[in-house]
Design a protein around this motif. Sequence first.
Motif, PDB file in Angstrom:
ATOM      1  N   ASN A  73       0.903  -1.248   0.078  1.00  0.00           N
ATOM      2  CA  ASN A  73       0.082   0.166  -0.047  1.00  0.00           C
ATOM      3  C   ASN A  73       0.854   1.272  -0.055  1.00  0.00           C
ATOM      4  OD1 ASN A  73      -2.651  -1.455   0.198  1.00  0.00           O
ATOM      5  ND2 ASN A  73      -2.126  -1.639   2.278  1.00  0.00           N
ATOM      6  N   ASN A  74       2.052   0.967   0.514  1.00  0.00           N
ATOM      7  CA  ASN A  74       3.149   2.136   0.387  1.00  0.00           C
ATOM      8  C   ASN A  74       3.710   2.443  -0.812  1.00  0.00           C
ATOM      9  OD1 ASN A  74       2.053   2.871   3.143  1.00  0.00           O
ATOM     10  ND2 ASN A  74       3.731   1.234   3.972  1.00  0.00           N
ATOM     11  N   ILE A  75       3.791   1.683  -1.863  1.00  0.00           N
ATOM     12  CA  ILE A  75       4.850   1.395  -2.712  1.00  0.00           C
ATOM     13  C   ILE A  75       4.687   2.727  -3.864  1.00  0.00           C
ATOM     14  CG2 ILE A  75       3.677   0.038  -4.462  1.00  0.00           C
ATOM     15  CD1 ILE A  75       7.346  -0.383  -3.629  1.00  0.00           C
ATOM     16  N   TRP A  76       3.421   3.036  -4.054  1.00  0.00           N
ATOM     17  CA  TRP A  76       3.151   4.148  -4.717  1.00  0.00           C
ATOM     18  C   TRP A  76       3.655   5.446  -4.339  1.00  0.00           C
ATOM     19  CZ3 TRP A  76       1.703   2.822  -9.186  1.00  0.00           C
ATOM     20  CH2 TRP A  76       0.785   1.922  -9.456  1.00  0.00           C
ATOM     21  N   MET A  77       4.211   5.560  -2.982  1.00  0.00           N
ATOM     22  CA  MET A  77       4.874   6.751  -2.597  1.00  0.00           C
ATOM     23  C   MET A  77       6.282   6.909  -2.945  1.00  0.00           C
ATOM     24  SD  MET A  77       3.705   6.257   1.457  1.00  0.00           S
ATOM     25  CE  MET A  77       4.726   7.947   1.881  1.00  0.00           C
ATOM     26  N   TYR A  78       6.889   5.806  -3.574  1.00  0.00           N
ATOM     27  CA  TYR A  78       8.013   5.747  -4.254  1.00  0.00           C
ATOM     28  C   TYR A  78       8.147   5.907  -5.659  1.00  0.00           C
ATOM     29  CZ  TYR A  78       8.975   4.058   0.522  1.00  0.00           C
ATOM     30  OH  TYR A  78       9.456   3.894   2.085  1.00  0.00           O
ATOM     31  N   ILE A  79       6.972   5.938  -6.281  1.00  0.00           N
ATOM     32  CA  ILE A  79       6.788   5.989  -7.693  1.00  0.00           C
ATOM     33  C   ILE A  79       6.697   7.561  -8.096  1.00  0.00           C
ATOM     34  CG2 ILE A  79       6.012   5.019 -10.099  1.00  0.00           C
ATOM     35  CD1 ILE A  79       5.446   2.699  -8.507  1.00  0.00           C
ATOM     36  N   HIS A  80       7.332   8.122  -8.981  1.00  0.00           N
ATOM     37  CA  HIS A  80       6.856   9.253  -9.468  1.00  0.00           C
ATOM     38  C   HIS A  80       5.453   9.662  -9.908  1.00  0.00           C
ATOM     39  CE1 HIS A  80       7.352  13.104 -11.701  1.00  0.00           C
ATOM     40  NE2 HIS A  80       8.652  13.252 -11.162  1.00  0.00           N
TER      41      HIS A  80
END
Length: 668
Positions: A73-80
């Motif tokens: 659920n947090n991975i999108w925080m690392y994608i531009h």
Amino acid sequence: MNNPDIQIRADLSDCTDIHVLRETVARFQRIFSGSGYGFWEWNLVTQRIDWSGGFWERMGYTPEDEVHINNANNIWMYIHPDDHQASTDSMHEHFRTGKPFSSFYRVRMKNGEYIWTQVRADSIRDEQGRVIIMSGVSFDVTALKQAEEALRESEARQERIIQSSNDGIWEWYAQKGGFHFSSRCWELIGFDANDDEITQGEDKIVVWRKHIHPQDLAKFDQALADHLAGKGPFDLEYRLIGKDKALHWVRGRGRASFNAEGKPVRMSGANMDMTQIKLAEEKVIQAKVAAEKANQAKSEFLSSMSHELRTPLNAILGYAQLFEYDLNLTQQQMTNMREIRKAGDHLLQLINDVLDLAKIESGKMTVSLEPVLVSRIINEAFTLVQPQADARGIRLYSTTQSFDGHYVVADNVRYKQALINLLSNAIKYNNMGGEVEVKLQLLDSKTLRLCVRDNGKGIPANRQAEVFQPFNRLNAEFSKIEGSGVGLVITKQLVEMMNGRLDFQSSEGVGTEFWIDLPLASEWNQQQTEIIKSVDYAPTQLAFANHKHVLYIEDNPTNIRLMQQFFERHSCLSLDVAEEPFIGIYKARSSQPDLIILDINLPGMDGFEALTVLKNDSMTKHIPVVGLSANAMPYDIERGIKSGFFEYLTKPVDMNRLIETLNRIFLG
């Protein structure tokens, strides 16, 4: 009942398999960690992602960040943010079709910067076909993306350069066969890249050659063949027939690449539109031809005018000179004849003015610079223009007493000619009973100014810019004032040739003042003896007494009678006349005269041709030949001297110069 031995062996085997498995897992972990890739498995039920391979460590993250990263659920925080939609779309496409997942996106590093990563993955589905586990690999492709970006920028830059240059680009590859032409190539000759003729399926070079002008096609083929054979550069200007059937000029340049065997494998080039340049060149050439024709027409006119005016002047001045030999004339009669001669000399000077202008324009006028005593020039000029001033009641005077010993660097003859022109104009354009003053002044330690001032009508301010235009007399051509309109033009150019300056100022109703500025002659011996020249109409005497026989080849009866009467006045001379060149050549061979006087414009054979015959004949080549002609243009005189005449005299004949020539021939 169980066998104990068998059980022991089974336990040992299991232990061995576990050991091998652990070693294998350890080996793969070392490989994953050393690769720098991110190996991951995403459990979509628990939303946990297990990572291995050191991917996040290389981006600066620590084991403390692992809990946060492992939560899907947090991975999108690392994608531009700009890459969220594309990544989501790719994932949905994989869920829907089952095709392997592949996507590019940017991942944020610990320091806030982004790197490009490529992700490839596949998935495991449950019995209902829903994805429950995705396994994949992520790896850094930043260098690849930077290279792609640099390539795109380079291509864009080249495209901008090509577009700004307005050139068409073409290429040829041996393996692919045929030529590729950019759309700009076709636009240069009026076509659109989508025109049927361009897209009809033929090899583009075939279509291109159809539009090459037939006269340039062989040249184009030969230049291309020579270059592909390694015989030189391909750089060719040629014509094409455009869509509008008009001619278009292009400059084609290209260079081929060759393999190890020396065979061409590729060729690239550009076509530059040369049409406007060629049109401009053609206009320049046409203008040059027109200017040359105009100059030729002017030269022919001047030559014709000079010849036609000199012919009657020869009779006027020639017969006037003959009266100098008549001792029975009264003083009044002699004065009258000299007035006729002065008028003839004035008319001859007008003709010479026009010829001087032609000399200056052709660059053949020369000056001989030397120290010239200014007071002497003024005295000589006054002597020559005084009768002109007296005829109009003009007071002619100078205020130059304090400058009697001053010299300037000038051409003696041209300086006097310039002053006479200014004085003549000051008298001609003055009021009856007016005055003309000549004065001198020092501008500085190096320059002396000679001024000619009149109190005439002056020059209107709106016409002063036209003063130095040739043949422009400012409407004086409609008056009774004589002139050709070239005197001031000649004067200005003569002064400038002597490193001087001519200028003027004028006020309408007050008068005009012209001046000549010339450099002073420094350290000149002012006590040097000066030879003061003046017009002298006294006849020159023959310096020999022994008899000489002269043959005169001339077809004009007036000129023949003039020369006969001149020779009758000298007992030591006899004259034989031939009115045709062939008869003259015959008489020269048979009578062997001491001198031949030869006209140039003769019937059947001109004087130059007759001279060639005489010089090539062993019986006449020793006889000196003097040319006498009304052809008095500079190139006529130069041609006469180069052709082999002993002397080239011009009409109107100057009897004193003729006698001087006879003296040089027969006393030499």
